[in-house]
Design a protein around this motif. Structure first.
Motif, PDB file in Angstrom:
ATOM      1  N   ILE A 168     -28.449  16.152 -10.393  1.00  0.00           N
ATOM      2  CA  ILE A 168     -27.655  17.283 -10.872  1.00  0.00           C
ATOM      3  C   ILE A 168     -28.601  18.163 -11.683  1.00  0.00           C
ATOM      4  O   ILE A 168     -29.316  17.674 -12.559  1.00  0.00           O
ATOM      5  CB  ILE A 168     -26.485  16.809 -11.768  1.00  0.00           C
ATOM      6  N   THR A 169     -28.606  19.461 -11.395  1.00  0.00           N
ATOM      7  CA  THR A 169     -29.518  20.391 -12.069  1.00  0.00           C
ATOM      8  C   THR A 169     -28.756  21.639 -12.517  1.00  0.00           C
ATOM      9  O   THR A 169     -27.585  21.809 -12.192  1.00  0.00           O
ATOM     10  CB  THR A 169     -30.663  20.823 -11.137  1.00  0.00           C
ATOM     11  N   CYS A 170     -29.465  22.489 -13.240  1.00  0.00           N
ATOM     12  CA  CYS A 170     -28.929  23.794 -13.612  1.00  0.00           C
ATOM     13  C   CYS A 170     -30.064  24.810 -13.554  1.00  0.00           C
ATOM     14  O   CYS A 170     -31.215  24.448 -13.331  1.00  0.00           O
ATOM     15  CB  CYS A 170     -28.284  23.751 -14.997  1.00  0.00           C
ATOM     16  N   THR A 171     -29.726  26.059 -13.766  1.00  0.00           N
ATOM     17  CA  THR A 171     -30.732  27.125 -13.814  1.00  0.00           C
ATOM     18  C   THR A 171     -30.913  27.549 -15.266  1.00  0.00           C
ATOM     19  O   THR A 171     -30.083  27.204 -16.128  1.00  0.00           O
ATOM     20  CB  THR A 171     -30.279  28.352 -12.987  1.00  0.00           C
ATOM     21  N   PRO A 172     -31.949  28.320 -15.563  1.00  0.00           N
ATOM     22  CA  PRO A 172     -32.127  28.781 -16.946  1.00  0.00           C
ATOM     23  C   PRO A 172     -30.956  29.615 -17.468  1.00  0.00           C
ATOM     24  O   PRO A 172     -30.700  29.649 -18.669  1.00  0.00           O
ATOM     25  CB  PRO A 172     -33.407  29.629 -16.872  1.00  0.00           C
ATOM     26  N   ASP A 173     -30.227  30.278 -16.569  1.00  0.00           N
ATOM     27  CA  ASP A 173     -29.125  31.140 -16.989  1.00  0.00           C
ATOM     28  C   ASP A 173     -27.771  30.430 -17.064  1.00  0.00           C
ATOM     29  O   ASP A 173     -26.758  31.069 -17.361  1.00  0.00           O
ATOM     30  CB  ASP A 173     -29.021  32.340 -16.047  1.00  0.00           C
ATOM     31  N   THR A 174     -27.742  29.137 -16.825  1.00  0.00           N
ATOM     32  CA  THR A 174     -26.484  28.386 -16.902  1.00  0.00           C
ATOM     33  C   THR A 174     -26.011  28.340 -18.350  1.00  0.00           C
ATOM     34  O   THR A 174     -26.779  27.971 -19.245  1.00  0.00           O
ATOM     35  CB  THR A 174     -26.681  26.951 -16.372  1.00  0.00           C
ATOM     36  N   PRO A 175     -24.754  28.716 -18.597  1.00  0.00           N
ATOM     37  CA  PRO A 175     -24.221  28.646 -19.973  1.00  0.00           C
ATOM     38  C   PRO A 175     -24.226  27.212 -20.505  1.00  0.00           C
ATOM     39  O   PRO A 175     -24.009  26.262 -19.750  1.00  0.00           O
ATOM     40  CB  PRO A 175     -22.792  29.172 -19.837  1.00  0.00           C
ATOM     41  N   VAL A 176     -24.466  27.069 -21.787  1.00  0.00           N
ATOM     42  CA  VAL A 176     -24.521  25.747 -22.407  1.00  0.00           C
ATOM     43  C   VAL A 176     -23.213  24.978 -22.213  1.00  0.00           C
ATOM     44  O   VAL A 176     -23.220  23.768 -22.009  1.00  0.00           O
ATOM     45  CB  VAL A 176     -24.889  25.860 -23.909  1.00  0.00           C
ATOM     46  N   GLU A 177     -22.091  25.686 -22.228  1.00  0.00           N
ATOM     47  CA  GLU A 177     -20.803  25.018 -22.012  1.00  0.00           C
ATOM     48  C   GLU A 177     -20.770  24.347 -20.639  1.00  0.00           C
ATOM     49  O   GLU A 177     -20.257  23.235 -20.482  1.00  0.00           O
ATOM     50  CB  GLU A 177     -19.638  26.016 -22.126  1.00  0.00           C
ATOM     51  N   GLU A 178     -21.322  25.008 -19.631  1.00  0.00           N
ATOM     52  CA  GLU A 178     -21.367  24.433 -18.288  1.00  0.00           C
ATOM     53  C   GLU A 178     -22.348  23.255 -18.222  1.00  0.00           C
ATOM     54  O   GLU A 178     -22.085  22.250 -17.559  1.00  0.00           O
ATOM     55  CB  GLU A 178     -21.760  25.503 -17.266  1.00  0.00           C
ATOM     56  N   VAL A 179     -23.466  23.382 -18.929  1.00  0.00           N
ATOM     57  CA  VAL A 179     -24.437  22.286 -19.005  1.00  0.00           C
ATOM     58  C   VAL A 179     -23.764  21.055 -19.608  1.00  0.00           C
ATOM     59  O   VAL A 179     -23.875  19.948 -19.083  1.00  0.00           O
ATOM     60  CB  VAL A 179     -25.672  22.698 -19.842  1.00  0.00           C
ATOM     61  N   ALA A 180     -23.034  21.251 -20.698  1.00  0.00           N
ATOM     62  CA  ALA A 180     -22.326  20.145 -21.350  1.00  0.00           C
ATOM     63  C   ALA A 180     -21.293  19.529 -20.411  1.00  0.00           C
ATOM     64  O   ALA A 180     -21.173  18.306 -20.329  1.00  0.00           O
ATOM     65  CB  ALA A 180     -21.660  20.634 -22.634  1.00  0.00           C
ATOM     66  N   SER A 181     -20.569  20.370 -19.691  1.00  0.00           N
ATOM     67  CA  SER A 181     -19.568  19.867 -18.744  1.00  0.00           C
ATOM     68  C   SER A 181     -20.209  19.027 -17.655  1.00  0.00           C
ATOM     69  O   SER A 181     -19.688  17.973 -17.277  1.00  0.00           O
ATOM     70  CB  SER A 181     -18.798  21.024 -18.102  1.00  0.00           C
ATOM     71  N   LEU A 182     -21.351  19.475 -17.132  1.00  0.00           N
ATOM     72  CA  LEU A 182     -22.063  18.713 -16.092  1.00  0.00           C
ATOM     73  C   LEU A 182     -22.501  17.349 -16.622  1.00  0.00           C
ATOM     74  O   LEU A 182     -22.369  16.337 -15.929  1.00  0.00           O
ATOM     75  CB  LEU A 182     -23.283  19.493 -15.603  1.00  0.00           C
ATOM     76  N   MET A 183     -22.994  17.337 -17.860  1.00  0.00           N
ATOM     77  CA  MET A 183     -23.449  16.081 -18.449  1.00  0.00           C
ATOM     78  C   MET A 183     -22.299  15.097 -18.629  1.00  0.00           C
ATOM     79  O   MET A 183     -22.434  13.912 -18.323  1.00  0.00           O
ATOM     80  CB  MET A 183     -24.140  16.334 -19.785  1.00  0.00           C
ATOM     81  N   VAL A 184     -21.182  15.589 -19.105  1.00  0.00           N
ATOM     82  CA  VAL A 184     -20.031  14.717 -19.334  1.00  0.00           C
ATOM     83  C   VAL A 184     -19.440  14.262 -18.004  1.00  0.00           C
ATOM     84  O   VAL A 184     -19.183  13.075 -17.798  1.00  0.00           O
ATOM     85  CB  VAL A 184     -18.966  15.437 -20.199  1.00  0.00           C
ATOM     86  N   GLU A 185     -19.242  15.194 -17.095  1.00  0.00           N
ATOM     87  CA  GLU A 185     -18.627  14.889 -15.801  1.00  0.00           C
ATOM     88  C   GLU A 185     -19.437  13.879 -14.990  1.00  0.00           C
ATOM     89  O   GLU A 185     -18.881  12.983 -14.360  1.00  0.00           O
ATOM     90  CB  GLU A 185     -18.481  16.186 -15.003  1.00  0.00           C
TER      91      GLU A 185
END
Length: 149
Positions: free
Chosen positions: A103-120
């Motif tokens: 699971i990855t993200c881009t530099p422009d991914t909002p922190v809220e979405e990053v947190a959601s990915l980590m939890v999910e």
């Protein structure tokens, strides 16, 4: 709104698929890493390896349960799963134990979405990619630090 590039760690310790398991263990111990990205020669992400992947080598090998009925042998568990387990237990290189579906993200991914990915996905480290190139990582600690508590 904060983004991944604002909280990520830019200088990331990485390993390669041909990194020896003993060298990986030394990195985990020496620097207290829990998870490391696995990259190719061009810096492209190919996987991720964790302490759990490493310690799975020490667990006992589970022989699949079978039923013999006349001349047939019926496996009650997946032979592929057994094959994967044998491969991991006997691994000598990082490429043999690392997870490939990352699971990855881009530099422009909002922190809220990053947190959601980590939890999910129950992960502690999220690689940040520009295309296929690793440009940083966001750890749970980075998110907590960004809260400014």
């Amino acid at each position: 709104m904060l983004t991944a590039k604002e909280i990520m760690t830019h200088e990331v310790c990485v390993v390669h698929e041909d990194t020896d398991i003993k060298e990986l263990a030394a990195l985990f111990v020496e620097h207290n890493y829990k998870t490391l990205p696995v990259v190719d020669a061009a810096g492209g992400l190919v996987g991720i390896v964790s302490q759990t992947d490493l310690i799975e080598q020490d667990k006992p090998l589970h022989i699949p349960t079978v039923i013999s009925l006349f001349d047939w042998v019926l496996y009650l568990e997946s032979p592929k799963a057994f094959s994967d387990e044998v491969r991991k237990v006997s691994a000598r290189k990082v490429g043999e134990i690392c997870a490939r579906d990352v699971i990855t993200c881009t530099p422009d991914t909002p922190v809220e979405e990053v947190a959601s990915l980590m939890v999910e996905h129950k992960i502690h480290l999220l690689p940040v990619l520009e295309g296929t190139r690793l440009v940083g990582v966001v750890a749970r600690f980075d998110i907590i630090r960004s809260m400014g508590l």
